[in-house]
Design a protein around this motif. Sequence first.
Motif, PDB file in Angstrom:
ATOM      1  N   ASN A 168       0.850  -1.303  -0.061  1.00 15.55           N
ATOM      2  CA  ASN A 168      -0.123  -0.376   0.077  1.00 15.55           C
ATOM      3  C   ASN A 168       0.859   0.962   0.150  1.00 15.55           C
ATOM      4  O   ASN A 168       0.620   2.335  -0.521  1.00 15.55           O
ATOM      5  CB  ASN A 168      -0.449   0.042   1.191  1.00 15.55           C
ATOM      6  CG  ASN A 168      -1.870  -1.012   1.556  1.00 15.55           C
ATOM      7  OD1 ASN A 168      -2.118  -2.502  -0.207  1.00 15.55           O
ATOM      8  ND2 ASN A 168      -2.534  -1.336   2.430  1.00 15.55           N
TER       9      ASN A 168
ATOM     10  N   ALA B  40       0.774   4.043  -3.112  1.00 16.75           N
ATOM     11  CA  ALA B  40      -0.257   5.456  -2.470  1.00 16.75           C
ATOM     12  C   ALA B  40       1.332   6.398  -1.900  1.00 16.75           C
ATOM     13  O   ALA B  40       1.374   7.474  -2.266  1.00 16.75           O
ATOM     14  CB  ALA B  40      -0.606   5.390  -1.020  1.00 16.75           C
TER      15      ALA B  40
ATOM     16  N   VAL C  81      -4.331  -1.849  -5.732  1.00 14.03           N
ATOM     17  CA  VAL C  81      -4.463  -1.437  -4.197  1.00 14.03           C
ATOM     18  C   VAL C  81      -6.014  -0.423  -4.335  1.00 14.03           C
ATOM     19  O   VAL C  81      -5.673   0.767  -5.137  1.00 14.03           O
ATOM     20  CB  VAL C  81      -3.320  -0.353  -3.383  1.00 14.03           C
ATOM     21  CG1 VAL C  81      -4.341   0.397  -2.573  1.00 14.03           C
ATOM     22  CG2 VAL C  81      -2.691  -0.641  -3.030  1.00 14.03           C
ATOM     23  N   GLN C  82      -6.814  -0.593  -3.399  1.00  8.82           N
ATOM     24  CA  GLN C  82      -8.263   0.341  -3.387  1.00  8.82           C
ATOM     25  C   GLN C  82      -8.369   1.123  -2.891  1.00  8.82           C
ATOM     26  O   GLN C  82      -8.446   0.965  -1.389  1.00  8.82           O
ATOM     27  CB  GLN C  82      -9.147  -0.828  -2.908  1.00  8.82           C
ATOM     28  CG  GLN C  82      -9.403  -2.321  -4.164  1.00  8.82           C
ATOM     29  CD  GLN C  82      -9.193  -1.400  -5.656  1.00  8.82           C
ATOM     30  OE1 GLN C  82      -9.970  -1.047  -5.982  1.00  8.82           O
ATOM     31  NE2 GLN C  82      -9.105  -2.632  -6.008  1.00  8.82           N
ATOM     32  N   VAL C  83      -8.197   2.775  -3.253  1.00 10.05           N
ATOM     33  CA  VAL C  83      -8.110   3.662  -2.148  1.00 10.05           C
ATOM     34  C   VAL C  83      -9.487   3.815  -1.321  1.00 10.05           C
ATOM     35  O   VAL C  83     -10.624   3.835  -1.827  1.00 10.05           O
ATOM     36  CB  VAL C  83      -7.537   5.158  -2.596  1.00 10.05           C
ATOM     37  CG1 VAL C  83      -8.066   6.551  -1.682  1.00 10.05           C
ATOM     38  CG2 VAL C  83      -7.127   5.207  -3.792  1.00 10.05           C
ATOM     39  N   GLY C  84      -9.385   4.342   0.470  1.00  8.37           N
ATOM     40  CA  GLY C  84     -10.300   4.050   0.653  1.00  8.37           C
ATOM     41  C   GLY C  84     -11.256   3.036   1.644  1.00  8.37           C
ATOM     42  O   GLY C  84     -11.908   2.178   2.030  1.00  8.37           O
ATOM     43  N   GLY C  85     -10.400   1.774   0.701  1.00  8.47           N
ATOM     44  CA  GLY C  85     -10.919   0.256   0.780  1.00  8.47           C
ATOM     45  C   GLY C  85     -12.117  -0.392   0.035  1.00  8.47           C
ATOM     46  O   GLY C  85     -12.934  -0.918   0.828  1.00  8.47           O
ATOM     47  N   TRP C  86     -12.687   0.350  -0.581  1.00  9.48           N
ATOM     48  CA  TRP C  86     -13.899   0.477  -1.127  1.00  9.48           C
ATOM     49  C   TRP C  86     -13.361  -0.446  -2.670  1.00  9.48           C
ATOM     50  O   TRP C  86     -12.457  -0.040  -3.509  1.00  9.48           O
ATOM     51  CB  TRP C  86     -14.545   2.092  -2.770  1.00  9.48           C
ATOM     52  CG  TRP C  86     -14.984   2.782  -0.765  1.00  9.48           C
ATOM     53  CD1 TRP C  86     -14.093   3.964  -0.717  1.00  9.48           C
ATOM     54  CD2 TRP C  86     -15.899   2.747   0.183  1.00  9.48           C
ATOM     55  NE1 TRP C  86     -14.821   4.418   0.006  1.00  9.48           N
ATOM     56  CE2 TRP C  86     -16.185   3.867   0.877  1.00  9.48           C
ATOM     57  CE3 TRP C  86     -17.398   1.818  -0.221  1.00  9.48           C
ATOM     58  CZ2 TRP C  86     -16.947   3.853   1.691  1.00  9.48           C
ATOM     59  CZ3 TRP C  86     -17.995   1.858   0.718  1.00  9.48           C
ATOM     60  CH2 TRP C  86     -17.974   3.405   1.564  1.00  9.48           C
TER      61      TRP C  86
ATOM     62  N   PRO D 207      -4.789   3.249   1.481  1.00  8.89           N
ATOM     63  CA  PRO D 207      -5.098   5.227   1.284  1.00  8.89           C
ATOM     64  C   PRO D 207      -5.585   5.284   1.854  1.00  8.89           C
ATOM     65  O   PRO D 207      -7.050   5.161   0.988  1.00  8.89           O
ATOM     66  CB  PRO D 207      -3.956   5.227   0.427  1.00  8.89           C
ATOM     67  CG  PRO D 207      -3.951   4.526  -0.535  1.00  8.89           C
ATOM     68  CD  PRO D 207      -4.375   2.963   0.128  1.00  8.89           C
ATOM     69  N   LEU D 208      -6.468   6.731   2.816  1.00  9.85           N
ATOM     70  CA  LEU D 208      -7.801   7.111   3.251  1.00  9.85           C
ATOM     71  C   LEU D 208      -8.230   5.825   3.422  1.00  9.85           C
ATOM     72  O   LEU D 208      -9.798   6.056   3.780  1.00  9.85           O
ATOM     73  CB  LEU D 208      -8.311   8.043   1.935  1.00  9.85           C
ATOM     74  CG  LEU D 208      -7.355   9.033   1.258  1.00  9.85           C
ATOM     75  CD1 LEU D 208      -7.589   9.544   0.696  1.00  9.85           C
ATOM     76  CD2 LEU D 208      -7.035  10.314   2.548  1.00  9.85           C
ATOM     77  N   ASP D 209      -8.452   5.152   4.022  1.00  9.76           N
ATOM     78  CA  ASP D 209      -8.962   3.793   4.865  1.00  9.76           C
ATOM     79  C   ASP D 209      -9.994   4.213   6.110  1.00  9.76           C
ATOM     80  O   ASP D 209      -8.909   5.010   6.512  1.00  9.76           O
ATOM     81  CB  ASP D 209      -8.938   2.506   5.192  1.00  9.76           C
ATOM     82  CG  ASP D 209      -9.476   1.662   5.047  1.00  9.76           C
ATOM     83  OD1 ASP D 209     -10.843   1.971   5.239  1.00  9.76           O
ATOM     84  OD2 ASP D 209      -9.591   0.586   5.391  1.00  9.76           O
TER      85      ASP D 209
END
Lengths: 494, 152
Positions: free
Chosen positions: A2, A6, A59-64, B94-96
Amino acid sequence: MNLLLAGPVVLPLLGAALCIGAGRSRNAQRVIAVLTLTAVAVLSAVLLLRVDDEGTVAVQVGGWEAPVGITLVADRLAAIMLVLAVLMLLAVLVYAIGQPGAEEDHVGFHPVYLVLAAGVALAFLTGDLFNLFVAFEVLLMASYVLLTLGGRADQVRSGMTYVVISLLASALFLAALAFVYAATGTLNLADLSEKVAALPTGVRTGLALLLIVVFGIKSAIFPLFFWLPDSYPTAPSPVTAVFAGLLTKVGVYALLRSQTLLFPPDTRPGTLLLVVAALTMVVGVLGAVTQDDIKRILSFHIVSQIGYMVMGLGLFTVAGLAGAVIYIIHHIVVKTTLFLVAGLVEQRTGTGKLAELTGLRRLEPVLAVLFLLPALSLAGIPPFSGFVAKLALVEAGMGAEAYVVVAVSLAVSLLTLFSMSKIWSNTFWGPGPGTDSGRTLTAPRRALMVGSTGGLVALSLAIAVAAGPLYALSERAAADLMDTRGYVEEVLGR
Amino acid sequence: MRPRRSLILDTTLRLVFDAALVLSVYLLFAGHNQPGGGFVGGLVAGGALGLRYLAGGLDEVRATLPGRPWHYLSAGLLVAVGMALRSLVGGGAPLDQTAYTGDLLVIGTAKLTTATIFDVGVYLIVVGLVLLIFEGLGEHPSESPVPEEHGS
């Protein structure tokens, strides 16, 4: 992982925040900016090794999860571009610290420069078409400021052209995004790659052409290049160097990415791109021949060389794309170097006009060598990196039986050699003791400027030496581009 | 040259300014689930500062808030980027985001997400930007206390 993906975007923004906070303390800003870019360079080098080893990572930003959220994704091409971009940004930053002028006089230079770095990194790493738009906007906003640092009337005038053209391209890009979204209901590149294939042929062709126009303006291909030679030369030298090396290549990257990933083989506008490539090469080099200012000649050559990259794309073969990738690697380094040397010449002589320059080799023998090596490389003389890159493209062209564009590219190489030797013989050769404005630099400043330029020359020589492994890497990157399954599966998590 | 002050504008400002700031903070926190957010909140606060500018020029804007514009920009960017780094350091995306629920005695239970903290960063950046615009472009206020109609 990550952090690797990022970090190149987040760290420059962190550096920018700290630089703004450091305010008027220029030395603190310098330390922060150099450390930030060094850290990003390390991260991106590790990323490249990792991606080359294990394949595409996402990588999925914000976990979405994709396609709902924004994806950051690096395949070999993105990682290569990122490493090069950060190395250039770092070298030019060191050069800028040495040069009296832009960096020293403006409290905003470092923060804006770091924001530019963040924008460039995001453009390479994003896996989302709308996020790509955002990345372009971030780097454009930063570039507007950098381009007009100093606020001279001619800078503001050519800055206006640049801003207007960029805004127009952005508006077109936004319209294209709306069309894509209306047609498919998604903007995630991997998801699009599957959904665009289901669209009617007419719609697909329309979208492909629209995106070519949008990225064509950004990468300055024929006939959308006119803004470039007008706006780049007036900026401070380090800024011109980093723009010349990087910004149009971000456009080329977007072209490569969108044309290979989004559209299935039957809508790839190969012939169109080859015609555009040939015209871009010819018009760019002819424009350069008529100029009499070092930076303007070099600016026209940027246009001409974009043609070679588009030619590699237009072939739509693994060999062609590999040629385009290695050409981009070579071009970014060499072009940045040439602009840095041009800046050093202007620093010493106070002018960039060929008519006023002569015999500089007596005063600055080092500069003469530092210019000659990348200039020969740009023209494609063996054994330099330009030769390797052009050879790869020519072989790919012959392999795809695109003889006309190959012939054009070879003729354009000759003209490039002509205009490089015009600069060199006018500036460094010739009678007289050499043009001198009497503005000599203090030793530490000179060490920074010549050192960073020399470092880049060494890097371009290293590219020629490591041509074998680099070409193999480009070929793997090109194979990734032609076979999009790995990318799509990694992003959509299958 | 200092513009002549308008009594009506000054009086109105006294009523409106604090209310506008409260509204901007409300929008900032409402933004998590309802219309609003850091950007909109920052713009409302910027609008309130704009009123200050109209009433008293650049000096009054400077006197309104402590610190200089770039302090707000820097702090805001640090907060926003800090939220991105926080999740990265923990090994997340990132931004999680993470939500914290706390009992605030009298006020009741409150939920705070890291996304809201990110929005606070955005809010500060917008306020900093508005301040910086007044700093950069507002140095020669026109002679009249209120600009002409076409100027707005």
